[in-house]
Design a protein around this motif. Structure first.
Motif, PDB file in Angstrom:
ATOM      1  N   PHE A 139       0.827  -1.202   0.000  1.00  0.00           N
ATOM      2  CA  PHE A 139       0.000   0.000   0.000  1.00  0.00           C
ATOM      3  C   PHE A 139       0.862   1.254   0.000  1.00  0.00           C
ATOM      4  CE2 PHE A 139      -2.443   3.308   2.263  1.00  0.00           C
ATOM      5  CZ  PHE A 139      -3.437   3.495   1.314  1.00  0.00           C
ATOM      6  N   PHE A 140       1.890   1.267   0.825  1.00  0.00           N
ATOM      7  CA  PHE A 140       2.730   2.465   0.866  1.00  0.00           C
ATOM      8  C   PHE A 140       3.536   2.621  -0.429  1.00  0.00           C
ATOM      9  CE2 PHE A 140       1.948   2.264   5.523  1.00  0.00           C
ATOM     10  CZ  PHE A 140       1.300   3.476   5.588  1.00  0.00           C
ATOM     11  N   ARG A 141       3.932   1.509  -1.022  1.00  0.00           N
ATOM     12  CA  ARG A 141       4.604   1.603  -2.337  1.00  0.00           C
ATOM     13  C   ARG A 141       3.630   2.144  -3.382  1.00  0.00           C
ATOM     14  NH1 ARG A 141       5.826  -3.955  -3.497  1.00  0.00           N
ATOM     15  NH2 ARG A 141       7.068  -3.356  -5.306  1.00  0.00           N
ATOM     16  N   LEU A 142       2.379   1.696  -3.314  1.00  0.00           N
ATOM     17  CA  LEU A 142       1.382   2.182  -4.271  1.00  0.00           C
ATOM     18  C   LEU A 142       1.173   3.689  -4.103  1.00  0.00           C
ATOM     19  CD1 LEU A 142      -0.719   1.561  -6.456  1.00  0.00           C
ATOM     20  CD2 LEU A 142      -2.344   1.006  -4.637  1.00  0.00           C
ATOM     21  N   VAL A 143       1.119   4.120  -2.854  1.00  0.00           N
ATOM     22  CA  VAL A 143       0.957   5.553  -2.614  1.00  0.00           C
ATOM     23  C   VAL A 143       2.150   6.321  -3.184  1.00  0.00           C
ATOM     24  CG1 VAL A 143       0.857   7.322  -0.802  1.00  0.00           C
ATOM     25  CG2 VAL A 143      -0.548   5.246  -0.610  1.00  0.00           C
ATOM     26  N   SER A 144       3.359   5.748  -3.074  1.00  0.00           N
ATOM     27  CA  SER A 144       4.514   6.473  -3.618  1.00  0.00           C
ATOM     28  C   SER A 144       4.490   6.459  -5.150  1.00  0.00           C
ATOM     29  CB  SER A 144       5.826   5.944  -3.037  1.00  0.00           C
ATOM     30  OG  SER A 144       6.208   4.787  -3.720  1.00  0.00           O
ATOM     31  N   ILE A 145       3.937   5.402  -5.734  1.00  0.00           N
ATOM     32  CA  ILE A 145       3.744   5.389  -7.200  1.00  0.00           C
ATOM     33  C   ILE A 145       2.766   6.498  -7.599  1.00  0.00           C
ATOM     34  CG2 ILE A 145       2.693   4.081  -9.099  1.00  0.00           C
ATOM     35  CD1 ILE A 145       3.845   1.524  -7.710  1.00  0.00           C
ATOM     36  N   TRP A 146       1.664   6.624  -6.848  1.00  0.00           N
ATOM     37  CA  TRP A 146       0.696   7.694  -7.136  1.00  0.00           C
ATOM     38  C   TRP A 146       1.388   9.053  -7.081  1.00  0.00           C
ATOM     39  CZ3 TRP A 146      -3.700   5.852  -3.288  1.00  0.00           C
ATOM     40  CH2 TRP A 146      -4.317   4.706  -3.814  1.00  0.00           C
ATOM     41  N   ARG A 204       4.496   9.767  -7.574  1.00  0.00           N
ATOM     42  CA  ARG A 204       5.381   9.933  -8.735  1.00  0.00           C
ATOM     43  C   ARG A 204       4.578  10.317  -9.970  1.00  0.00           C
ATOM     44  NH1 ARG A 204       8.600   4.718  -9.002  1.00  0.00           N
ATOM     45  NH2 ARG A 204       6.941   4.347 -10.501  1.00  0.00           N
ATOM     46  N   LEU A 205       3.426   9.629 -10.141  1.00  0.00           N
ATOM     47  CA  LEU A 205       2.569   9.935 -11.299  1.00  0.00           C
ATOM     48  C   LEU A 205       2.076  11.382 -11.221  1.00  0.00           C
ATOM     49  CD1 LEU A 205       0.455   6.630 -11.442  1.00  0.00           C
ATOM     50  CD2 LEU A 205       2.089   7.410 -13.183  1.00  0.00           C
ATOM     51  N   LEU A 206       1.717  11.807 -10.008  1.00  0.00           N
ATOM     52  CA  LEU A 206       1.265  13.182  -9.816  1.00  0.00           C
ATOM     53  C   LEU A 206       2.359  14.177 -10.171  1.00  0.00           C
ATOM     54  CD1 LEU A 206      -0.762  13.270  -6.489  1.00  0.00           C
ATOM     55  CD2 LEU A 206      -1.504  14.127  -8.723  1.00  0.00           C
ATOM     56  N   LYS A 247       2.780  14.274 -13.905  1.00  0.00           N
ATOM     57  CA  LYS A 247       1.683  15.003 -14.523  1.00  0.00           C
ATOM     58  C   LYS A 247       1.855  16.502 -14.288  1.00  0.00           C
ATOM     59  CE  LYS A 247      -3.289  15.048 -15.113  1.00  0.00           C
ATOM     60  NZ  LYS A 247      -3.463  16.470 -15.220  1.00  0.00           N
ATOM     61  N   GLY A 248       2.283  16.860 -13.065  1.00  0.00           N
ATOM     62  CA  GLY A 248       2.527  18.268 -12.765  1.00  0.00           C
ATOM     63  C   GLY A 248       3.471  18.868 -13.786  1.00  0.00           C
ATOM     64  N   ASP A 261       1.881  19.238 -17.174  1.00  0.00           N
ATOM     65  CA  ASP A 261       0.878  20.298 -17.193  1.00  0.00           C
ATOM     66  C   ASP A 261       1.506  21.678 -17.386  1.00  0.00           C
ATOM     67  OD1 ASP A 261      -1.003  18.385 -16.787  1.00  0.00           O
ATOM     68  OD2 ASP A 261      -1.493  18.933 -14.724  1.00  0.00           O
ATOM     69  N   ARG A 314      -6.458  15.427  -9.436  1.00  0.00           N
ATOM     70  CA  ARG A 314      -5.516  15.113 -10.519  1.00  0.00           C
ATOM     71  C   ARG A 314      -5.199  13.618 -10.527  1.00  0.00           C
ATOM     72  NH1 ARG A 314      -0.780  18.111  -8.936  1.00  0.00           N
ATOM     73  NH2 ARG A 314       0.224  17.628 -10.923  1.00  0.00           N
ATOM     74  N   LEU A 315      -5.058  13.046  -9.339  1.00  0.00           N
ATOM     75  CA  LEU A 315      -4.786  11.610  -9.272  1.00  0.00           C
ATOM     76  C   LEU A 315      -5.945  10.812  -9.865  1.00  0.00           C
ATOM     77  CD1 LEU A 315      -2.960   9.297  -8.308  1.00  0.00           C
ATOM     78  CD2 LEU A 315      -4.057   9.472  -6.062  1.00  0.00           C
ATOM     79  N   ILE A 352      -5.678  10.902 -13.477  1.00  0.00           N
ATOM     80  CA  ILE A 352      -4.625   9.986 -13.933  1.00  0.00           C
ATOM     81  C   ILE A 352      -5.162   8.550 -13.977  1.00  0.00           C
ATOM     82  CG2 ILE A 352      -2.426   8.902 -13.253  1.00  0.00           C
ATOM     83  CD1 ILE A 352      -1.614  11.716 -12.136  1.00  0.00           C
TER      84      ILE A 352
END
Lengths: 343, 343, 343
Positions: free
Chosen positions: B324-331, B333-335, B338-339, B342, C326-327, C330
């Motif tokens: 879960f915490f790895r997934l949050v860190s992936i999110w 990174r994606l954010l 995207k930033g 943008d 934004r997430l 994505i």
């Protein structure tokens, strides 16, 4: 098997009689005269007990069960252990419910008003209605026939309750009209003012909540659930709807007929559940939304937009359930890829 | 420092005596005769108070504290301000609990049945049991010794309660057997019918709920929590388990020994928590699951599958907490990516 | 339009008088003498009713409304149907609240102590205070003037309540000090011991909870909400804060002034909400956190870190609301891409 301290036992019944009661069909007519004494879960049932199989998860229990008879869908009849009599029906849970109710009928209300109940002289009680000690029925309340108002419940001024209703211990009702055959569990709160106040200045200013709660017939409301009265329009719980424990229904909400709202779910103010919508446990529906007929909201989801009729949604924010499961599989793929790059 | 309107005060106690009471070891034997009058939090303690440090987040408060004595883990002993006597132990919170209970003993029940309590003549009350005004004890209920049944609580027909139990104000119990030393907080609902009905036709048909609730010894159940009785099997809360406020336990759930279920969490029907499982606040466990021994469910997670013994999970749907915490860190990174796109 | 069984009706009032009451300005002075009989929602209002428009979602209802008069923001005044009198103000909801309260004043408490209330001789009741049947006021409790203690409520030993408070049916208070003009809804639980115990050995050991609950003036606490007393420090609900139904407040929590905590939200132990923070429905704030002044926590989010003043957060774990949206976009892009690759 049910504990005699808590449940009355009727019967025994022959399978012939249970066929009539349940609407299921006896697979083998030669079993018709066999008598049964009680109902029990598959794993605990004895030769004199009737059990049921409703969920294929319990197929191994069915195959190993010592139950003398079992209510079962035709699909699973072939898996029955030898010697088990079968009552076959496409609706085994419903048939079993009827059999269980035959063995364990709910005692009718005694029609006794306890000396320590507090009934206002301007209140009206129907014949056959029981009011237990400490229960309060305030002025101008009207309670129908054969109701059971349990200990320390409080029925507010002017509240109307239909026939054959149950109001559980320590529940409180105000500003509401309740139909017949409604079952209100202990600790339920109906009719308190909605959460309406103006925040444009501080201190905030309460907005009078001038609506009511309308609970239609055949509704069940679970323990410690809360249903606020409307702000102007009424809050409505439609006929035959089932609310579980600790459910929150905000002001002006309209719950249609046959809806199911599972434990700890909440419906925010002014939202509409059309008939037969299902809101699973801990899900939340934001305010001013419309959840279409037969739509299903998965457990723990957070609904921020209208949901079309028949659609199943999940997630927070909620999306079509198929998209949600695809999104979860995308997350899992990303996790796997990250796992590799971390190596 | 505790408000005398609400808490009795015993003592004073010498540090020598507090060493015995707490099981902690005095760091400096020359402090043994110093006397203390009360307990208090680090930031509010005075010279005559005993305090404790259990969470390193409060190390600055410890270093600045005016407490005359403090219960502390050996790790932090060096950080103590000058002049503070130290009671050293690897279990400072437990030692402090014993000291606080010595200064503020709970008054024993008076063994007085209020004239305005409603005790059915067929009910049995053990010696030393107190029943407050408005409380109802229905027929064939059995309550052990030295219990305290608080005002307006309702004990249903046939309910059995062990010794040294507390039933809070306005709580209601039915269809249940409760062990000794159980603490049931105000507004708790135990034993109402589970949420079981057949949906194959409308109106839905209630399925009789023929089980009970078994609450084993040393359980605590938080305010306004709800525990439904079993459908056929019993609902069980194992010995020494702790349930917080507004918790929902569905029918047939089995909670093992030493489990902890934090506020607003819910366990759906027929699920099993093995011993020492922890379900944090607002988490949900779906029905028919098994949560292994010592597993930990993080706050607000939604568990849709079995959880192996000892595993920590988080998220909705719940996954191993590390994932879960790895997934949050992936999110994140994606954010971030995207930033940039943008801009 | 309000049901006369539940709400008193005052008036009629001229628009001139309603201008004074509401602080709004009559758009057309020639309407000043027109008389009105009641308030009603836009869609149900008749010629003799005053309604209001506060949410642009209801603009079509406004345009089609038969209300004789409406409280409205200047922005929407031009959209009014012909013949509708307008009370114009930049705070239409607040102005409407005043008008609604004028038509439906809350009846003052009768100052009557029911013969079946249980008032300890050592308790003190202020003048004008009503105590309903079955309510219990224990020893050394002090209740101010003009309060209303509803049926079967339980006020614990030593509890202090200010003036003009309402304690709802079946609510229970202990170990707390409550300011004036506090409205406690039915089934609320205040002051029970917090969820504090040492887990370093089994059986766990309860840690005495020696704090109180301080409820400052002008607070509202929704039905079946639970507020635990502090472990050592007090739990505090600041002046003018509004808590909705089924809210959980853990021990030692400090809720500032003017905070809003919506239904089924929970604040874990020792966290701080600074003034004017908003926690929306079903959101959770973990323990030992600080939510800054005016911060807003979106519905269903799970807050695991401090939130700076003024920040809006959403999601679990909670992040700035802009990042959350934004997430979500994505996620939607990933789903669309996967949809294509699945084809």
């Amino acid at each position: 098997m049910a504990d005699a301290r808590f449940f009355e036992l009727a019967g025994p019944y022959s399978l012939n009689r249970l066929e009539e009661i349940s609407g299921a069909t006896l697979a083998n007519a030669s079993d018709a005269a066999r008598e049964f004494e009680d109902v029990a879960p598959l794993s605990a049932a004895r030769a004199q007990d009737v059990s049921f199989l409703d969920n294929k998860r319990y197929l191994p229990d069915f195959q190993a069960s010592k139950a003398g008879a079992c209510v079962v869908d035709p699909t699973y009849a072939d898996h029955a252990p030898a010697g088990m009599a079968l009552l076959v029906t496409s609706k085994p849970y419903r048939a079993f419910a009827r059999i269980a109710a035959a063995f364990h009928p709910e005692p009718p209300p005694l029609g006794r008003v306890d000396d320590h109940a507090h009934i206002d002289p301007r209140a009206a009680l129907g014949t056959g209605t029981t009011v237990e000690a400490g229960a309060i029925v305030n002025s101008n309340a009207q309670i129908g026939e054969r109701c059971h108002i349990d200990g320390n419940a409080v029925i507010g001024e002017g509240v109307v309750i239909g026939d054959d209703c149950i109001v559980g211990a320590n529940a409180s009702l105000s500003h509401c009209l309740v139909g017949s055959r409604v079952r209100i569990h202990p600790g339920v709160r109906i009719g308190q003012r909605g959460f309406g106040f103006d925040m444009s200045d501080f201190p905030y200013l309460d907005v009078p909540q001038l609506g009511r709660v309308i609970v239609e017939e055949d509704v069940e409301i679970g323990a410690n659930s809360t249903i606020d009265r409307g702000a102007g329009p009424d809050t409505v719980i439609g006929a035959g709807s089932k609310l579980d424990n600790l459910v929150q229904i905000g002001h002006n909400v309209q719950v249609g007929r046959g809806c199911v709202v599972v434990a700890q779910a909440g419906i925010a103010g002014s939202s509409v559940l059309e008939d037969f919508a299902v809101v699973a446990a801990q899900a939340g529906v934001a305010g001013h939304l419309r959840i279409g007929r037969g739509a299903q909201i998965a457990a723990t989801s957070g609904v921020m937009r209208d949901v079309p009729a028949g659609q199943k949604v999940a997630g927070a924010p909620a999306m079509p359930v198929r998209d949600f499961f695809r999104l979860v599989s995308i997350w899992q793929r990303l996790l796997k890829a990250k796992g590799k790059s971390d190596e």
